[in-house]
Design a protein around this motif. Structure first.
Motif, short mmCIF file in Angstrom:
data_model
loop_
_atom_site.label_atom_id
_atom_site.label_comp_id
_atom_site.label_asym_id
_atom_site.label_seq_id
_atom_site.Cartn_x
_atom_site.Cartn_y
_atom_site.Cartn_z
N THR A 218 0.84 -1.21 0.00
CA THR A 218 0.00 0.00 0.00
C THR A 218 0.87 1.26 0.00
N LEU A 219 0.35 2.26 -0.64
CA LEU A 219 0.98 3.58 -0.63
C LEU A 219 -0.11 4.59 -0.29
N ASP A 220 0.05 5.25 0.84
CA ASP A 220 -0.95 6.22 1.31
C ASP A 220 -2.34 5.59 1.39
N ASN A 221 -2.39 4.39 2.00
CA ASN A 221 -3.65 3.69 2.26
C ASN A 221 -4.42 3.34 0.98
N VAL A 222 -3.69 3.15 -0.10
CA VAL A 222 -4.27 2.64 -1.35
C VAL A 222 -3.48 1.40 -1.73
N VAL A 223 -4.19 0.32 -2.07
CA VAL A 223 -3.53 -0.96 -2.38
C VAL A 223 -3.08 -0.97 -3.83
N TYR A 224 -1.77 -1.11 -4.03
CA TYR A 224 -1.24 -1.19 -5.39
C TYR A 224 -1.26 -2.62 -5.91
N THR A 225 -0.96 -3.55 -5.04
CA THR A 225 -0.98 -4.96 -5.43
C THR A 225 -1.10 -5.79 -4.16
N ALA A 226 -1.69 -7.01 -4.29
CA ALA A 226 -1.86 -7.89 -3.12
C ALA A 226 -1.66 -9.34 -3.55
N PRO A 227 -0.44 -9.69 -3.97
CA PRO A 227 -0.19 -11.05 -4.48
C PRO A 227 0.00 -12.06 -3.34
N ASN A 228 -0.12 -13.35 -3.68
CA ASN A 228 0.19 -14.40 -2.72
C ASN A 228 1.70 -14.56 -2.61
N VAL A 229 2.19 -14.80 -1.41
CA VAL A 229 3.62 -15.00 -1.18
C VAL A 229 3.96 -16.45 -1.55
N VAL A 230 4.91 -16.63 -2.44
CA VAL A 230 5.31 -17.98 -2.87
C VAL A 230 6.38 -18.53 -1.93
N ASN A 231 7.38 -17.70 -1.63
CA ASN A 231 8.47 -18.12 -0.75
C ASN A 231 8.86 -16.95 0.15
N GLU A 232 9.53 -17.26 1.23
CA GLU A 232 10.11 -16.21 2.08
C GLU A 232 11.13 -15.42 1.26
N ILE A 233 11.10 -14.06 1.40
CA ILE A 233 12.02 -13.20 0.62
C ILE A 233 13.06 -12.64 1.58
N PRO A 234 14.30 -13.11 1.51
CA PRO A 234 15.30 -12.73 2.53
C PRO A 234 16.12 -11.48 2.19
N ASN A 235 16.14 -11.08 0.92
CA ASN A 235 17.10 -10.04 0.52
C ASN A 235 16.50 -8.64 0.41
N GLY A 236 15.23 -8.45 0.75
CA GLY A 236 14.64 -7.11 0.75
C GLY A 236 14.25 -6.61 -0.63
N ARG A 237 14.29 -7.49 -1.62
CA ARG A 237 13.86 -7.07 -2.95
C ARG A 237 12.40 -7.43 -3.16
N THR A 238 11.69 -6.53 -3.79
CA THR A 238 10.29 -6.80 -4.10
C THR A 238 9.88 -6.02 -5.33
N GLN A 239 8.71 -6.34 -5.79
CA GLN A 239 8.22 -5.72 -7.03
C GLN A 239 6.80 -5.21 -6.80
N ILE A 240 6.55 -3.98 -7.25
CA ILE A 240 5.21 -3.41 -7.12
C ILE A 240 4.59 -3.34 -8.51
N SER A 241 3.42 -3.96 -8.65
CA SER A 241 2.68 -3.86 -9.90
C SER A 241 1.35 -3.19 -9.60
#
Length: 973
Positions: free
Chosen positions: A395-418
């Motif tokens: 979310t950005l300013d209480n608006v949902v940009y994307t809400a995907p299912n988590v496939v695996n734990e993400i350890p490196n702090g990288r993510t993608q916003i669609s």
């Protein structure tokens, strides 16, 4: 004359500085004109020509001019001349306080914040000071003796400066500094975002003590993009998402309550919430898929107290958030998400953006790749680890940009916003994240938008009115004063050059009201010359030589000129302190103009005139038709004052009756709301348009919002005002109103017009040419500021007159005259606002006009009072009535010339200056007429009546030939 060399040196240095400042403006305009001539109406070719021509330089010997640098240094034009947007952005002060308390749920704190929100709507004090007052009150009422340093208030680990034993006063000072620092940080973030947008000559300023930031961006066309960029706090958060089955029972229960008591929520009882949710079309891990047109009603239901109290334990802290925008495959619906909250509503992962860039996913869709910092990476690893095969919302300013299912734990702090981004939207998001997040959410509480076509029209109208007014002044002053008038014109031309040069040097912005301020300054310059030349004529008629007459003319006129200039500066300073936006521009221009008028018309003009006279050359101060005008005019004003009292009493009573029965048409800057100036291809009926819009602008409970549609200028142009969604200052509300406006006006617009075309009218098609939004809190501040401005101006004038003339009777007469003028002008506006074809609203422009009128009126009054004071010293044998009559009669030439030329100037602006200035100029026109009248028949008459018996005889009225001996004989007869 003494100081001749110094004045000449100052004039030359000032001229060189102004020339240096104005040359870039001239050169940039020259290049752009060449490019326009070569490119015609082809924008792409125009940019190519600009790029080619900008390679050239102009070498003037003492300086070289480059287009790119000249463009940066050219004079700033306000959005009313160039088009663009001016917004007042308010940082959410409650968010700042919540952040400093580490989002404490303490009930005393929360109640104090709720009370502060309520108090703030009608308060001019800043938020944190009101909070401290309310916190103390709640603390006392609950008998809790809670200290501000308590760990549940400000004594948390985030504020290490606060110790357990810190006093409340110490904590208050620390919190004030933190709030100030946060507001400074917000200012820097906003400024960085604007820089990334590549805006030419933006103006970003903090408004001290308010938590507000003023942003002006001339030339901007994509208004929605700008509003979004400014209001986005960049509060990027990651949340757990609840599924439909968890909240469906709650929706069913809520639907039953609506059927039974929908009125108490403010919606119709036949509203079917379950049908609105369209549960059979669920997508993207949302809990509902709702028509865009129904989102306002759903918001009203979910945010009602009944709905909040009905929540079961599993969704007690749930936050319902909307998707970023409709999906491309489902453009009419918007997804609603249920975000799993907590008692503090603090996100599991908050902020933590280290870098972001635009990229593409495996399907070629635009996305934003993001790298978190070390703390964010750790939190993100924990959140994704807990929610494998479950959805997580970005979310950005209480608006949902994307809400995907988590496939695996993400350890490196990288993510993608669609989020179904366009390339521009993705880049804007990257820019916002790159500029840093605001310390709290922000909202636009006031906005002025002017289309580029209207801006160009304003320039044309402003320059035309300015040119006509200037020609009128030149023609009249040369006709009336002959050779001396030529010197006055030279001084005015130099004055004009100085005004523009100084405005450019101090980086002031030229606005349409600013042009009016310059024209008014020219009228003040005429007044200054009139005072000097009228005194010079008196000395010539007394038998003095031309040289001595000019010397005494300048000498005796100085006192009246200083008094008149200082009182006008006083009102201009009050306008600057209490005014906003264009009014400040008007005040700045007027102050600069008055100061330069004194320098050029008194000091520089004196140097030029005496340089001629000292060479033995003559200089006429009249022409044949004007030589003896007003010379032997004498009127028994004091003897006729009772007739004037009757006339004024009738006008005042009539004005008060109209005010209390008809009221006023208040502008949105006093009431809050939005207005739009809409242009059509053919004449339209305002009443018919109003009826159509009233059907559309209905609230969720089916009640009509107020709508007014009135012809604005030409009969193919309407000014439409509404208070629909007055309390909603979001971008979404702005867009909703524009859509409804477009829907309501479709029958009057071209058949093929799109919403986007309608929102950005230009010279080739109809649509919105300007818009204004004022939030309720800002409207209250403007109204309070306007009241304070009037009180401050009147108090300042009273004290100034008292100090200058040493008699309270003069101050009383002056204030009575000003009150008389203000009441009658208000009465005229009250009576005529329904009938006039131009804007007659009571707004901040009207307050500026009233203050300007007060300045002019007191200037006129001071001239008469100054002559009375002079005669009190010199004509000891004169009766008080005779002295007043002589004083008023002897200044009639000055009064007529100044009032007549000023009226001509104002008429020129009123007729040719454009629709936006007509209401302002009409108030000035009324003010000049009644101000001139009140200076003679009210201010002077009241001063006389209260001075009677103070050492002067009253019984006989007459000219200066009547002395005490004559009076005594008359008494004995």
């Amino acid at each position: 004359m003494q100081g001749k060399g110094l004045i000449t040196l100052v004039a030359v240095i000032l001229g060189l500085i102004c020339l240096n400042e104005l040359l870039p403006t001239w050169y940039a305009g020259k290049v752009e004109k060449q490019a326009a001539e070569l490119a015609g109406d082809n924008p792409a070719k125009y940019q190519k020509e600009i790029a080619r021509l900008s390679q050239d330089t102009l070498n003037l010997g003492f300086t070289k001019l480059y287009y790119t640098k000249a463009k940066e240094k050219e004079m700033k034009l306000g959005l009313d001349l160039k088009g663009g947007i001016n917004v007042l952005l308010e940082i959410n002060q409650r968010d700042l306080v919540n952040g400093l308390t580490n989002y404490s749920p303490n009930p005393i704190l929360q109640e104090a914040l709720n009370r502060t929100d309520a108090v703030q709507k009608n308060s001019t004090k800043n938020y944190i000071e009101n909070f401290f007052v309310q916190f103390d009150l709640v603390n006392k009422e609950k008998n809790t003796n809670l200290k501000l340093a308590d760990p549940e208030i400000f004594g948390n680990t985030n504020l290490s400066e606060i110790k357990y034993n810190s006093s409340d006063d110490e904590v208050k000072n620390i919190i004030r500094r933190k709030i100030e620092a946060a507001e400074g940080s917000a200012y820097e973030v906003i400024r960085t975002r604007i820089d990334k947008m590549g805006v030419t000559q933006p103006n970003v300023q903090r408004v001290p003590g308010t938590g507000r930031i003023s942003v002006e961006m001339p030339g901007i066309k994509d208004i929605d993009r700008v509003k979004k960029m400014l209001q986005t706090s960049a509060k990027l958060q990651f949340w757990e998402v609840q599924q439909a089955q968890e909240v469906y029972p709650y929706f069913q229960q809520l639907n039953t309550v609506i059927a039974a008591s929908g009125d108490s929520i403010g919606v119709a009882k036949n509203t079917n919430l379950i049908n609105m949710l369209q549960l059979n079309t669920l997508r993207a891990n949302g809990v509902a898929n709702i028509k865009v047109s129904d989102t306002a009603i759903v918001n009203k239901i979910l945010n009602s107290d009944i709905a909040k109290n009905l929540r079961p334990a599993n969704i007690k802290y749930t936050q319902f958030m909307w998707g970023y925008k409709p999906e491309a495959t489902d453009p009419n619906n918007l997804v609603l998400y249920a975000i799993r909250g907590n008692i503090t509503q603090k996100a599991p992962v908050d902020g933590a953006v280290e870098s972001a860039r635009v990229n593409y996913d495996e399907l070629g869709r635009v996305v934003v790749d993001m790298q978190m910092d070390s703390k964010g990476s750790k939190d993100w690893k924990t959140l994704t680890g807990k929610n494998v095969n479950k959805p997580v919302a970005v979310t950005l300013d209480n608006v949902v940009y994307t809400a995907p299912n988590v496939v695996n734990e993400i350890p490196n702090g990288r993510t993608q916003i669609s989020g179904n981004f366009s390339q521009q939207e993705a880049q804007d998001l990257v820019d916002v994240l790159g500029a840093g997040k605001l310390p709290a959410s922000a909202k636009i509480v006031q906005a002025d938008v002017v289309g580029p076509s209207l801006g160009q029209e304003s320039i044309n109208a402003g320059m035309l009115s300015f040119g006509i007014a200037f020609l009128i002044i030149i023609a009249y002053i040369i006709f009336y004063y002959g050779g001396a008038g030529v010197y006055a014109v030279i001084a005015m031309v130099i004055n004009l050059f100085y005004i523009f040069g100084i405005m450019d040097s101090v980086d002031a912005t030229l606005t349409l009201p600013g042009i009016a301020g310059i024209v008014l300054s020219m009228a003040m310059a005429v007044d200054t010359n009139v005072i000097i030349y009228e005194r010079t004529k008196e000395e010539l008629f007394a038998g003095k030589s031309i040289l001595e007459a000019y010397k005494d003319g300048f000498k005796h006129a100085l006192s009246a000129i200083v008094d008149g200039h200082l009182t006008t500066i006083l009102t201009a300073v009050v306008l600057y302190i209490f005014g906003t936006g264009p009014i400040k521009g008007f005040a700045v221009t007027l102050i600069i103009g008055i100061l330069m008028t004194f320098f050029t018309s008194v000091l520089l003009s004196r140097v030029m005139i005496f340089s001629r006279l000292n060479k033995g050359k003559g200089l006429s101060v009249w022409t044949a038709p004007t030589k003896n005008l007003f010379r032997n005019v004498w009127i028994d004003f004091i003897g006729k004052r009772k007739y004037a009292y009757i006339i004024s009493a009738v006008l005042t009573v009539a004005s008060l009756i109209s005010i209390f029965t008809n009221g006023f048409k208040y502008g949105i800057d006093f009431t809050g709301g939005r207005n739009y100036v809409v242009r059509f291809e053919k004449p339209v009926d305002g009443n018919k348009v109003e009826e159509n819009l009233l059907k559309i602008f209905k609230t969720a409970d089916n009640k009509n919002s107020s709508v007014e549609a009135k012809t604005f200028g030409n009969d193919n142009q309407l000014k439409i005002s509404t208070d629909y969604l007055i309390d909603d200052e979001s971008l979404k509300a702005d867009q909703t109103i524009e859509e409804k406006l477009f829907e309501g006006l479709k029958s009057e617009l071209p058949a093929n017009m799109t919403l986007q075309d309608f929102k950005s009218a230009d010279k080739d098609h109809a649509g919105i040419v300007s818009s204004t939004k004022v939030g309720p809190t800002v409207a209250d501040d403007i109204k309070t500021g306007g009241t304070f401005a009037l009180i401050a101006a009147l108090a300042g004038i009273f004290l100034y007159i008292l100090l200058r003339f040493r008699k309270w009777q003069f101050s009383l007469g002056a204030i009575a005259g000003l009150a008389h003028d203000a009441i009658i002008i208000l009465g005229v506006y009250s009576f005529l606002h329904k009938y006039m074809p131009f804007n007659m609203e009571i707004n901040q422009d009207f307050i500026a006009a009233i203050l300007t009128v007060l300045g002019y009126s007191i200037n006129d009054t001071v001239i008469v009072f100054d002559r009375i004071r002079e005669y009190l010293r010199e004509k000891k044998s004169l009766t008080l009535a005779g002295l007043f009559d002589d004083s008023i009669s002897s200044t009639l030439g000055r009064t007529f010339n100044t009032s007549f030329t000023t009226i001509l100037v104002i008429l020129a602006i009123f007729i040719f200056g454009g629709d936006n200035l007509r209401g302002f100029m009409f108030a000035l026109l009324l003010g000049i007429v009644f101000g001139t009248y009140s200076s003679i028949f009210i201010a002077s008459a009241i001063a006389y009546d209260f001075l009677k018996g103070k050492g002067k005889e009253e019984a006989v009225h007459g000219k200066s030939s009547i002395d005490k001996e004559v009076v005594e004989k008359a008494k004995k007869a």
